[in-house]
Design an enzyme around this catalytic site. Structure first.
Site, PDB file in Angstrom:
ATOM      1  N   THR A 130      35.317  46.769  38.206  1.00 29.92           N
ATOM      2  CA  THR A 130      36.442  47.261  39.010  1.00 29.92           C
ATOM      3  C   THR A 130      37.652  46.323  38.981  1.00 29.92           C
ATOM      4  O   THR A 130      38.684  46.630  39.567  1.00 29.92           O
ATOM      5  CB  THR A 130      36.007  47.429  40.480  1.00 29.92           C
ATOM      6  N   GLY A 131      37.544  45.167  38.304  1.00 26.36           N
ATOM      7  CA  GLY A 131      38.619  44.169  38.334  1.00 26.36           C
ATOM      8  C   GLY A 131      39.702  44.404  37.295  1.00 26.36           C
ATOM      9  O   GLY A 131      39.641  45.359  36.512  1.00 26.36           O
ATOM     10  N   SER A 162      31.979  47.749  46.130  1.00 28.86           N
ATOM     11  CA  SER A 162      32.362  48.833  45.212  1.00 28.86           C
ATOM     12  C   SER A 162      31.215  49.775  44.872  1.00 28.86           C
ATOM     13  O   SER A 162      31.430  50.776  44.177  1.00 28.86           O
ATOM     14  CB  SER A 162      32.898  48.246  43.908  1.00 28.86           C
ATOM     15  N   ARG A 179      31.387  27.735  29.312  1.00 25.89           N
ATOM     16  CA  ARG A 179      32.168  27.463  28.097  1.00 25.89           C
ATOM     17  C   ARG A 179      31.884  26.107  27.456  1.00 25.89           C
ATOM     18  O   ARG A 179      31.928  25.968  26.244  1.00 25.89           O
ATOM     19  CB  ARG A 179      33.673  27.545  28.407  1.00 25.89           C
ATOM     20  N   CYS A 211      42.263  32.573  28.523  1.00 23.94           N
ATOM     21  CA  CYS A 211      43.283  33.446  27.927  1.00 23.94           C
ATOM     22  C   CYS A 211      44.364  32.685  27.160  1.00 23.94           C
ATOM     23  O   CYS A 211      44.736  33.049  26.045  1.00 23.94           O
ATOM     24  CB  CYS A 211      43.925  34.307  29.013  1.00 23.94           C
ATOM     25  N   HIS A 225      51.068  36.488  28.605  1.00 24.19           N
ATOM     26  CA  HIS A 225      51.340  35.051  28.679  1.00 24.19           C
ATOM     27  C   HIS A 225      52.268  34.643  27.528  1.00 24.19           C
ATOM     28  O   HIS A 225      52.088  35.083  26.394  1.00 24.19           O
ATOM     29  CB  HIS A 225      50.047  34.245  28.506  1.00 24.19           C
TER      30      HIS A 225
HETATM   31  P1  A2P Z   1      34.794  44.264  43.608  1.00 28.27           P
HETATM   32  O1  A2P Z   1      35.923  45.123  43.155  1.00 28.27           O
HETATM   33  O2  A2P Z   1      33.639  45.037  44.129  1.00 28.27           O
HETATM   34  O3  A2P Z   1      35.218  43.125  44.499  1.00 28.27           O
HETATM   35  P2  A2P Z   1      39.509  40.479  39.564  1.00 28.27           P
HETATM   36  O4  A2P Z   1      39.345  39.455  38.476  1.00 28.27           O
HETATM   37  O5  A2P Z   1      40.527  41.510  39.249  1.00 28.27           O
HETATM   38  O6  A2P Z   1      39.721  39.824  40.897  1.00 28.27           O
HETATM   39  O7  A2P Z   1      38.105  41.263  39.639  1.00 28.27           O
HETATM   40  C1  A2P Z   1      36.894  40.645  39.978  1.00 28.27           C
HETATM   41  C2  A2P Z   1      35.730  41.565  39.666  1.00 28.27           C
HETATM   42  O8  A2P Z   1      34.509  40.878  40.010  1.00 28.27           O
HETATM   43  C3  A2P Z   1      35.711  42.847  40.473  1.00 28.27           C
HETATM   44  O9  A2P Z   1      35.140  43.875  39.689  1.00 28.27           O
HETATM   45  C4  A2P Z   1      34.819  42.484  41.640  1.00 28.27           C
HETATM   46  O10 A2P Z   1      34.184  43.575  42.255  1.00 28.27           O
HETATM   47  C5  A2P Z   1      33.778  41.651  40.935  1.00 28.27           C
HETATM   48  N1  A2P Z   1      33.054  40.795  41.881  1.00 28.27           N
HETATM   49  C6  A2P Z   1      33.562  39.937  42.795  1.00 28.27           C
HETATM   50  N2  A2P Z   1      32.578  39.336  43.496  1.00 28.27           N
HETATM   51  C7  A2P Z   1      31.409  39.807  43.006  1.00 28.27           C
HETATM   52  C8  A2P Z   1      30.028  39.572  43.308  1.00 28.27           C
HETATM   53  N3  A2P Z   1      29.643  38.708  44.245  1.00 28.27           N
HETATM   54  N4  A2P Z   1      29.095  40.260  42.597  1.00 28.27           N
HETATM   55  C9  A2P Z   1      29.472  41.127  41.635  1.00 28.27           C
HETATM   56  N5  A2P Z   1      30.768  41.390  41.300  1.00 28.27           N
HETATM   57  C10 A2P Z   1      31.714  40.748  41.985  1.00 28.27           C
END
Ligand code: A2P
Length: 357
Positions: free
Chosen positions: A11-12, A40, A99, A128, A252
């Site tokens: 979802t990010g 999510s 990494r 990146c 960038h």
């Molecule tokens: P969620 O949308 O449910 O918070 P970005 O880099 O744009 O901030 O996105 C971070 C991504 O990592 C999102 O898909 C977020 O999901 C996910 N995420 C953040 N915390 C966790 C967690 N503890 N477990 C799994 N996924 C996570």
């Protein structure tokens, strides 16, 4: 053969691009799993037009998965990728979690694809800013040798994630309304102080080290050495960096100063070389004002290079300007490109002595 592919962090900002890049890739996909935080779970996304329900990322969610593309933050990768490997999945990780581990290849396919052959379950995608610089410099290093790199970056807000990007756009609106601007996320969510990014420049990306460098700068220095020379501290290539967050949405920019071992090289030689280099689009025609820009690189997989010119007082030294979409070549595309190479070389298999963190 067809593969079950999980996207961790679906979802990010990077995750949504991972989905798009996987849709467009050559990888034969049997099934996808979209994983994110509990928040999510249940949300509906699509893959090739069909609905896919997001699931909470738990160790058990990786059962039956062949390939994981991860971009949910370093802490999440540290915890969950070893669990995925234990369950037989090969992981390509976009975070910095592994990494610098000697057992983990750090790969830009245009530069060191061969490193994939020694993977033990986890492959890391570089930072990146490092990736786009590698694409532009490796052909030069191959042909003329490299002694030194001095880079200054101009990094877009989206590199800090979706919520950071939204914060910057909200700040811009506040500024245009003549209201007082308050920083809430930048430079680093978890750090002590916050400053606005809109209409500003922040010379801090990630936290500071004891020696005064930011961790982003540290990454550019040591990742470059690991990718080019397979040694994160290799002394034979001098690298230094200044990383700056700029109020750009996507893409960038980098001012790269470099010194070649061969001191007879001319800017024309470098342009000729980069014209046909893999992953590079040369945009270098100053008379007609042609040069790379973030707005024009957005949505493209290539790295754009221009403004190539000699430092006239130092033979073998040059300046150039390098731009790429930080969410694509800088993240999602490089990750999917690594996965494509793993598939092409039949490397989507966990060896008998897996690396488990
Ligand atoms: P969620 O949308 O449910 O918070 P970005 O880099 O744009 O901030 O996105 C971070 C991504 O990592 C999102 O898909 C977020 O999901 C996910 N995420 C953040 N915390 C966790 C967690 N503890 N477990 C799994 N996924 C996570």
């Amino acid at each position: 053969k067809e593969y079950t592919v999980a996207i961790l962090g679906a979802t990010g900002a990077v995750g949504t691009r991972l989905i798009e890049q996987l849709e467009q890739s050559t990888i034969p996909v049997k099934k996808v799993k979209f994983l994110a935080s509990k928040r999510s779970a249940g949300k509906e996304l699509t893959f090739k037009g069909k609905p896919v329900i997001v699931e909470e990322a738990t160790p058990e969610a990786f059962t039956g998965v062949d390939l994981v593309l991860a971009s949910a933050g370093g802490g999440v990768s540290k915890k969950l990728l070893p669990e995925a490997v234990k369950r037989g999945a090969v992981c390509v990780d976009n975070t910095s979690a592994f990494r610098m581990e000697p057992e983990v290849p750090l790969v830009v396919p245009e530069v060191n694809e061969k490193a994939l052959f020694s993977h033990r379950g986890i492959v890391s995608n570089p930072n990146c800013s490092t990736i786009q610089m590698m694409v532009a410099l490796e052909p030069i290093r191959q042909k003329y040798g490299l002694d030194q790199i001095i880079v200054s970056t101009y990094q877009a807000a989206s590199g800090a994630g979706q919520s950071a990007l939204e914060q910057m756009l909200a700040e811009a609106q506040v500024y245009l309304n003549n209201e007082p601007m308050e920083g809430k996320v930048f430079p680093v969510k978890g750090d002590k102080k916050h400053y606005p990014l809109a209409f500003n420049l922040l010379p801090q990306i990630d936290v500071f080290e004891e020696d005064g460098y930011s961790h982003e700068e540290w990454k550019m220095i040591h990742e470059t050495k690991k990718i080019m020379l397979d040694d994160m501290d290799a002394p034979e290539l001098k690298v230094t960096a200044t990383c700056v967050r700029v109020p750009v949405v996507i893409g960038h920019g980098e001012s790269v100063y470099f010194t070649t071992k061969d001191q007879t090289v001319t800017p024309t030689d470098i342009k000729e070389l980069l014209k046909d280099a893999p992953g590079v689009t040369l945009q270098d025609d100053p008379k007609n004002q042609v040069y790379p820009q973030p707005l024009m690189a957005e949505g493209k997989r290539d790295t754009f290079v221009g403004r190539i010119r000699a430092d006239k007082e130092n033979p073998g030294s040059f300046n150039m300007w390098v731009v790429s979409d930080n969410l694509l070549k800088g993240a999602a595309w490089n990750t999917v490109q690594i996965a494509e190479r793993l598939v092409e070389n039949d490397l989507v298999r966990v060896p008998e002595d897996p690396y488990l963190g």
